[in-house]
Scaffold this motif. Structure first.
Motif, PDB file in Angstrom:
ATOM      1  N   TYR A  25       0.858  -1.185   0.000  1.00  0.00           N
ATOM      2  CA  TYR A  25       0.000   0.000   0.000  1.00  0.00           C
ATOM      3  C   TYR A  25       0.895   1.235   0.000  1.00  0.00           C
ATOM      4  CZ  TYR A  25      -4.030  -2.942   0.948  1.00  0.00           C
ATOM      5  OH  TYR A  25      -5.012  -3.885   0.842  1.00  0.00           O
ATOM      6  N   ASN A  26       0.544   2.171  -0.851  1.00  0.00           N
ATOM      7  CA  ASN A  26       1.372   3.372  -0.999  1.00  0.00           C
ATOM      8  C   ASN A  26       1.046   4.376   0.119  1.00  0.00           C
ATOM      9  OD1 ASN A  26       3.195   5.067  -2.129  1.00  0.00           O
ATOM     10  ND2 ASN A  26       2.221   5.169  -4.134  1.00  0.00           N
ATOM     11  N   ASP A  66       2.706  10.126   5.313  1.00  0.00           N
ATOM     12  CA  ASP A  66       1.343  10.546   4.955  1.00  0.00           C
ATOM     13  C   ASP A  66       0.518  10.967   6.167  1.00  0.00           C
ATOM     14  OD1 ASP A  66       1.166   9.819   1.976  1.00  0.00           O
ATOM     15  OD2 ASP A  66       1.974   8.001   2.865  1.00  0.00           O
ATOM     16  N   TYR A 104      -6.832   5.126   2.461  1.00  0.00           N
ATOM     17  CA  TYR A 104      -5.592   4.667   1.815  1.00  0.00           C
ATOM     18  C   TYR A 104      -5.589   3.209   1.364  1.00  0.00           C
ATOM     19  CZ  TYR A 104      -3.451   9.068   3.244  1.00  0.00           C
ATOM     20  OH  TYR A 104      -3.141  10.405   3.389  1.00  0.00           O
ATOM     21  N   ASN A 120      -4.431   2.441  -4.685  1.00  0.00           N
ATOM     22  CA  ASN A 120      -3.269   2.841  -3.883  1.00  0.00           C
ATOM     23  C   ASN A 120      -2.463   1.606  -3.468  1.00  0.00           C
ATOM     24  OD1 ASN A 120      -1.838   5.039  -2.737  1.00  0.00           O
ATOM     25  ND2 ASN A 120      -2.572   4.453  -0.700  1.00  0.00           N
ATOM     26  N   ILE A 124      -7.163   9.460  -3.122  1.00  0.00           N
ATOM     27  CA  ILE A 124      -6.099   9.312  -2.120  1.00  0.00           C
ATOM     28  C   ILE A 124      -5.573  10.689  -1.708  1.00  0.00           C
ATOM     29  CG2 ILE A 124      -3.886   8.160  -1.602  1.00  0.00           C
ATOM     30  CD1 ILE A 124      -6.186   6.202  -2.437  1.00  0.00           C
ATOM     31  N   ARG A 184      -3.046  13.395  -0.678  1.00  0.00           N
ATOM     32  CA  ARG A 184      -1.579  13.537  -0.744  1.00  0.00           C
ATOM     33  C   ARG A 184      -1.180  14.940  -0.329  1.00  0.00           C
ATOM     34  NH1 ARG A 184      -0.211   8.734  -0.384  1.00  0.00           N
ATOM     35  NH2 ARG A 184      -0.312   7.376  -2.176  1.00  0.00           N
TER      36      ARG A 184
END
Lengths: 54, 466
Positions: free
Chosen positions: B80-81, B86, B229, B234, B264, B266
């Motif tokens: 998962y990014n 974050d 997320y 993602n 998502i 950012r």
């Protein structure tokens, strides 16, 4: 008109059947479902090797 | 006999292709002995691109498959990014907290059952949270791919958030923090000095998060973070080992195609360029002192990062680095030193540290450190020093690809961070093009004192006296 009705009916039928198929493809997770996946036989393919003798 | 000789001569003269073959073989032989003969001055190190097949769903989730059928085992990973960079103020540590919650069961699977299922098929599973990603992996017999696909699909969508279980897990996380950070002098000093170096930025806190935030993260905040997320667009799924691409693709579509993508959030991940040197002293229960110098550096896919990594090898990281040769072996001012860059998808940090041989040598060691840095900026590095480190560095990159799982995880991370699965191969190629001047230019730009935070971990007694 009759022909058009028939086409519409067939289209509707195809649509319903497709929707039903998509519905059927959905996965319903449960503990039993995961147990079944885990219980499937574990396959171990034979390892390939070569014997060289002199 | 004379007839034979005549035949040979006639044969050789007439058969041009035979002569050509002999000439070619001679050429190949000479080329192998003398590389310069073939026109190459020094053979550049190259790494072939790692082969994989991929498939992307309409919802943005991508599957990468790296096949190697030598043993009947596979690794299934989901990345998962999302990571600690974050997180927002007040919720630090939430990425790592959520990683723990992922093992507390789903709406369909009771807590502990996930581990039981994987153990029952002889597999293993684990997870990790980093600054810029979180991942979960299974090592399984190759016939159990569907089990992993199904379990992760369930966890991506149906996680349970029960306050009582979350509170119990909170204590586990606090204990982890005590063990790995609060009871470790270097880790605690690192945390405090890095926080000063990168105050008010996404790099201020570590992955574990601040204790006060771990104490107050709620079930609803965790659920919200998960919904934001842990979306298909993602994430990245990677299967490596004994796996057939078509079979994996079929299962991938079956278990993930129905999920909807999410928007998502950012942040702006650009660090404000530091313009003046900072100093931070931390007093802890230690007999040894430590000096930690933090610098701002660019993202991991930058060419300048490769140049800086080579510079750090020459200056601080290798056994026979400048710091080791001069400050340790010659002057006896320090007992250890090192340096590294933390690779991230965003602007990141480099750390160079040394441990003075005695408390009263700290100041002198720091002065000598600065002098060595200035000298290398002015006089540069020798060709031999450069070639040695360059080759060693490239070799380490190649060895990190030694098996299919390592190659797949490197490629996956680079795909996740930069959408460039073969970044490591490209990196090796552009390291070949780097000159000594490029190395010094990058070092002068990023390791100048105005961009540095000098941090010291000092024995507590001295702090108390002050």
């Amino acid at each position: 008109m009759k022909k058009l009705n028939r086409i519409l009916l067939i289209t509707l039928l195809v649509f319903i059947l497709t929707a039903a198929a998509v519905q059927a493809a959905e996965v319903n997770f449960s503990e039993e479902y995961f147990n079944k996946l885990a219980a499937k036989q574990i396959k171990f393919p034979k390892l390939k090797f070569l014997i060289i003798s002199f | 006999m004379s007839t034979n000789k005549g035949f040979c001569r006639k044969y050789l003269l007439q058969n041009k292709s035979f002569i050509f073959t002999v000439f070619l073989l001679t050429l190949i032989f000479l080329s192998s002995i003398f590389p310069a003969f073939s026109g190459l001055q020094a053979a550049d190190i190259k790494l072939p691109e790692v082969e994989y097949k991929s498939y992307k769903l309409d919802n943005g989730l991508e599957l990468l498959v790296f096949s190697d059928h030598s043993i009947p085992s596979l690794r299934f990973s989901i990345y998962y990014n999302v990571g600690s960079i974050d997180e927002n103020a007040g919720e630090t540590g939430i990425s790592h907290f959520l990683e723990h919650i992922m093992f507390l069961g789903t709406k369909n699977l009771a807590e502990g059952k996930l581990d039981d299922l994987i153990s029952s098929v002889g597999g293993q599973l684990n997870a990790a949270t980093s600054f810029d990603y979180t991942y979960y992996y299974y090592q399984l017999p190759s016939s159990k791919l569907e089990l992993a696909m199904a379990l992760e699909s369930d966890r991506m969508h149906n996680l349970k958030f029960k306050p009582a279980e979350i509170n119990r897990e909170r204590e586990v996380i606090k204990q982890e923090r005590r063990m790995r950070t609060e009871n470790d002098v270097f880790a605690l000093g690192f945390e405090k000095i890095k926080a000063a170096a990168f105050a008010d930025s996404y790099l201020e806190h570590n992955v574990i998060g601040w204790r006060k935030d771990i104490n107050q993260i709620s079930a609803s905040e965790l659920k919200n973070y998960y919904q934001q997320y842990y979306a298909p667009n993602n994430a990245l799924i990677v299967v490596s080992g004994d796996v057939d691409f078509e079979q994996a693709k079929k299962l991938f579509k079956k278990y993930y195609a129905d999920y909807q993508p999410a928007e998502i959030p950012r942040k702006d991940f650009k660090l404000k360029t530091q313009t003046a040197e900072k100093t931070k002293k931390v007093y802890l229960d230690t007999d040894l002192s430590y000096a930690l110098q933090f610098y701002q550096v660019p993202p991991a896919n930058s060419r300048e990062t490769a140049a800086l990594e080579i510079f750090l090898q020459i200056f601080a990281a290798k056994e026979n680095s400048r710091l080791s040769e001069n400050l340790q072996k010659k002057e006896g001012l320090i007992i250890d030193s090192g340096g590294f860059i933390y690779p991230l998808r965003t602007d990141s940090f480099a750390l160079i540290y040394f441990i003075p041989a005695a408390q009263n040598l700290l100041e002198k060691a720091q002065l000598e450190f600065d002098r060595q840095l200035e000298e290398i900026f002015t006089a540069g590095i020798s060709q031999q020093e450069f070639e040695n480190v360059k080759t060693q560095y490239q070799k380490s990159l190649i060895f990190s690809q030694k098996d299919i799982n390592s190659a797949a995880s490197t490629a996956a991370l680079n795909k996740l961070r930069f959408d460039e699965a073969n970044l490591i191969q490209h990196k090796i190629n552009y390291i070949n093009q780097l000159s000594r001047e490029d190395i010094i230019k990058a070092a002068k730009k990023y390791l100048q004192s105005s961009r540095r935070t000098k941090g010291y971990i000092l024995p507590q007694k001295e702090g108390e006296l002050k």
